[in-house]
Design a protein around this motif. Sequence first.
Motif, PDB file in Angstrom:
ATOM      1  N   SER A   1       3.332   7.051  -1.049  1.00  0.00           N
ATOM      2  CA  SER A   1       2.749   6.985  -0.129  1.00  0.00           C
ATOM      3  C   SER A   1       3.251   6.653   1.366  1.00  0.00           C
ATOM      4  O   SER A   1       4.434   5.944   1.243  1.00  0.00           O
ATOM      5  N   GLU A   2       2.320   7.238   2.128  1.00  0.00           N
ATOM      6  CA  GLU A   2       3.097   7.089   3.705  1.00  0.00           C
ATOM      7  C   GLU A   2       2.916   4.557   3.785  1.00  0.00           C
ATOM      8  O   GLU A   2       4.319   4.507   4.031  1.00  0.00           O
ATOM      9  N   VAL A   3       1.938   3.912   3.222  1.00  0.00           N
ATOM     10  CA  VAL A   3       2.252   2.396   3.006  1.00  0.00           C
ATOM     11  C   VAL A   3       3.734   1.999   2.582  1.00  0.00           C
ATOM     12  O   VAL A   3       3.753   0.999   2.654  1.00  0.00           O
ATOM     13  N   ASP A   4       3.510   2.718   1.296  1.00  0.00           N
ATOM     14  CA  ASP A   4       5.146   2.550   0.388  1.00  0.00           C
ATOM     15  C   ASP A   4       6.092   2.196   1.670  1.00  0.00           C
ATOM     16  O   ASP A   4       7.098   1.787   0.926  1.00  0.00           O
ATOM     17  N   ARG A   5       5.922   3.275   2.364  1.00  0.00           N
ATOM     18  CA  ARG A   5       7.400   3.470   2.712  1.00  0.00           C
ATOM     19  C   ARG A   5       7.301   2.331   4.223  1.00  0.00           C
ATOM     20  O   ARG A   5       8.659   2.353   5.520  1.00  0.00           O
ATOM     21  N   THR A   6       6.383   1.113   4.121  1.00  0.00           N
ATOM     22  CA  THR A   6       6.461   0.299   5.565  1.00  0.00           C
ATOM     23  C   THR A   6       6.353  -1.266   4.325  1.00  0.00           C
ATOM     24  O   THR A   6       6.822  -1.034   3.319  1.00  0.00           O
ATOM     25  N   GLY A   7       6.192  -1.959   5.143  1.00  0.00           N
ATOM     26  CA  GLY A   7       7.055  -3.234   4.937  1.00  0.00           C
ATOM     27  C   GLY A   7       5.551  -3.829   4.544  1.00  0.00           C
ATOM     28  O   GLY A   7       4.864  -4.788   3.386  1.00  0.00           O
ATOM     29  N   GLU A   8       4.571  -3.462   4.289  1.00  0.00           N
ATOM     30  CA  GLU A   8       2.553  -2.871   4.640  1.00  0.00           C
ATOM     31  C   GLU A   8       2.638  -3.499   2.976  1.00  0.00           C
ATOM     32  O   GLU A   8       1.689  -3.554   1.940  1.00  0.00           O
ATOM     33  N   GLY A   9       3.212  -2.005   2.381  1.00  0.00           N
ATOM     34  CA  GLY A   9       3.042  -1.809   0.519  1.00  0.00           C
ATOM     35  C   GLY A   9       3.393  -2.704  -0.120  1.00  0.00           C
ATOM     36  O   GLY A   9       2.557  -3.182  -1.067  1.00  0.00           O
ATOM     37  N   ALA A  10       4.505  -3.551   0.289  1.00  0.00           N
ATOM     38  CA  ALA A  10       4.699  -4.977  -0.719  1.00  0.00           C
ATOM     39  C   ALA A  10       4.185  -5.723  -0.259  1.00  0.00           C
ATOM     40  O   ALA A  10       3.349  -6.257  -1.332  1.00  0.00           O
ATOM     41  N   ALA A  11       3.886  -6.309   1.259  1.00  0.00           N
ATOM     42  CA  ALA A  11       2.661  -7.016   0.630  1.00  0.00           C
ATOM     43  C   ALA A  11       1.043  -7.175   0.879  1.00  0.00           C
ATOM     44  O   ALA A  11       0.368  -7.952  -0.301  1.00  0.00           O
ATOM     45  N   ALA A  12       0.729  -5.726   0.647  1.00  0.00           N
ATOM     46  CA  ALA A  12      -0.517  -5.193  -0.279  1.00  0.00           C
ATOM     47  C   ALA A  12      -0.418  -4.934  -1.500  1.00  0.00           C
ATOM     48  O   ALA A  12      -1.108  -5.548  -2.363  1.00  0.00           O
ATOM     49  N   ALA A  13       0.287  -4.723  -2.428  1.00  0.00           N
ATOM     50  CA  ALA A  13       0.971  -5.594  -3.388  1.00  0.00           C
ATOM     51  C   ALA A  13       0.695  -6.595  -4.392  1.00  0.00           C
ATOM     52  O   ALA A  13       0.607  -6.729  -5.296  1.00  0.00           O
ATOM     53  N   ASP A  14       2.033  -7.917  -3.176  1.00  0.00           N
ATOM     54  CA  ASP A  14       2.198  -8.688  -3.736  1.00  0.00           C
ATOM     55  C   ASP A  14       0.383  -9.565  -3.604  1.00  0.00           C
ATOM     56  O   ASP A  14       0.015 -10.012  -4.189  1.00  0.00           O
ATOM     57  N   ALA A  15      -0.389  -8.987  -2.418  1.00  0.00           N
ATOM     58  CA  ALA A  15      -1.778  -9.529  -2.944  1.00  0.00           C
ATOM     59  C   ALA A  15      -2.667  -9.622  -3.462  1.00  0.00           C
ATOM     60  O   ALA A  15      -3.726 -10.400  -4.039  1.00  0.00           O
ATOM     61  N   ALA A  16      -2.497  -8.144  -3.590  1.00  0.00           N
ATOM     62  CA  ALA A  16      -3.512  -7.632  -5.119  1.00  0.00           C
ATOM     63  C   ALA A  16      -3.140  -8.099  -6.175  1.00  0.00           C
ATOM     64  O   ALA A  16      -3.799  -8.438  -7.487  1.00  0.00           O
ATOM     65  N   THR A  17      -1.522  -8.134  -6.452  1.00  0.00           N
ATOM     66  CA  THR A  17      -1.649  -8.621  -7.872  1.00  0.00           C
ATOM     67  C   THR A  17      -1.022 -10.488  -8.379  1.00  0.00           C
ATOM     68  O   THR A  17      -0.873 -11.051  -8.822  1.00  0.00           O
ATOM     69  N   ALA A  18      -1.357 -11.359  -7.014  1.00  0.00           N
ATOM     70  CA  ALA A  18      -0.961 -12.807  -6.659  1.00  0.00           C
ATOM     71  C   ALA A  18      -2.306 -13.137  -7.796  1.00  0.00           C
ATOM     72  O   ALA A  18      -3.321 -12.705  -8.058  1.00  0.00           O
ATOM     73  N   PRO A  19      -1.367 -14.324  -8.331  1.00  0.00           N
ATOM     74  CA  PRO A  19      -2.975 -15.048  -8.865  1.00  0.00           C
ATOM     75  C   PRO A  19      -3.264 -15.284  -8.505  1.00  0.00           C
ATOM     76  O   PRO A  19      -3.185 -16.232  -7.006  1.00  0.00           O
ATOM     77  N   GLN A  20      -4.780 -15.466  -8.884  1.00  0.00           N
ATOM     78  CA  GLN A  20      -6.044 -16.539  -8.025  1.00  0.00           C
ATOM     79  C   GLN A  20      -6.369 -17.963  -9.107  1.00  0.00           C
ATOM     80  O   GLN A  20      -7.067 -18.968  -8.196  1.00  0.00           O
ATOM     81  N   TYR A  21      -5.471 -17.821  -9.751  1.00  0.00           N
ATOM     82  CA  TYR A  21      -5.645 -19.823 -10.586  1.00  0.00           C
ATOM     83  C   TYR A  21      -3.864 -19.804 -10.860  1.00  0.00           C
ATOM     84  O   TYR A  21      -3.557 -19.493 -10.975  1.00  0.00           O
TER      85      TYR A  21
END
Length: 125
Positions: free
Chosen positions: A50-70
């Motif tokens: 996807s277009e967002v994965d071609r930028t640094g935003e994709g990696a940041a979004a993936a890290d935020a989505a998979t970050a542990p909550q606890y």
Amino acid sequence: MPDEEVKPNLNEASTQDAQLAAESIASGEERAPTVDFDADYAAAQQFSVSEVDRTGEGAAAADAATAPQYQISKPQETTTQSQSTGNPDDFLELAGEVGNSENQGVTNVSDDLVKQALEKGERKN
């Protein structure tokens, strides 16, 4: 790879629509579709990222989505070493404890018990 023409087979058509299309192509009413595998593969590669994965935003979004909550504590590592005594009596004692377990079913088989099992098997046949 150059364009390849699709050659329909009436015997392999799985639906009525496929049969009608194969008959139309076979009779010459319609042209057989052509497939350019190289162009299709190149187009598929464009859609695989996807277009967002071609930028640094994709990696940041993936890290935020998979970050542990606890907070998770790290497990403590322990080491256990069994000491080999070389004494067969230690094994026999352990085998006796395991073999005489009451919740593991019958562990002692006698001649009478085998005879009863054979008699029950003969009655059912």
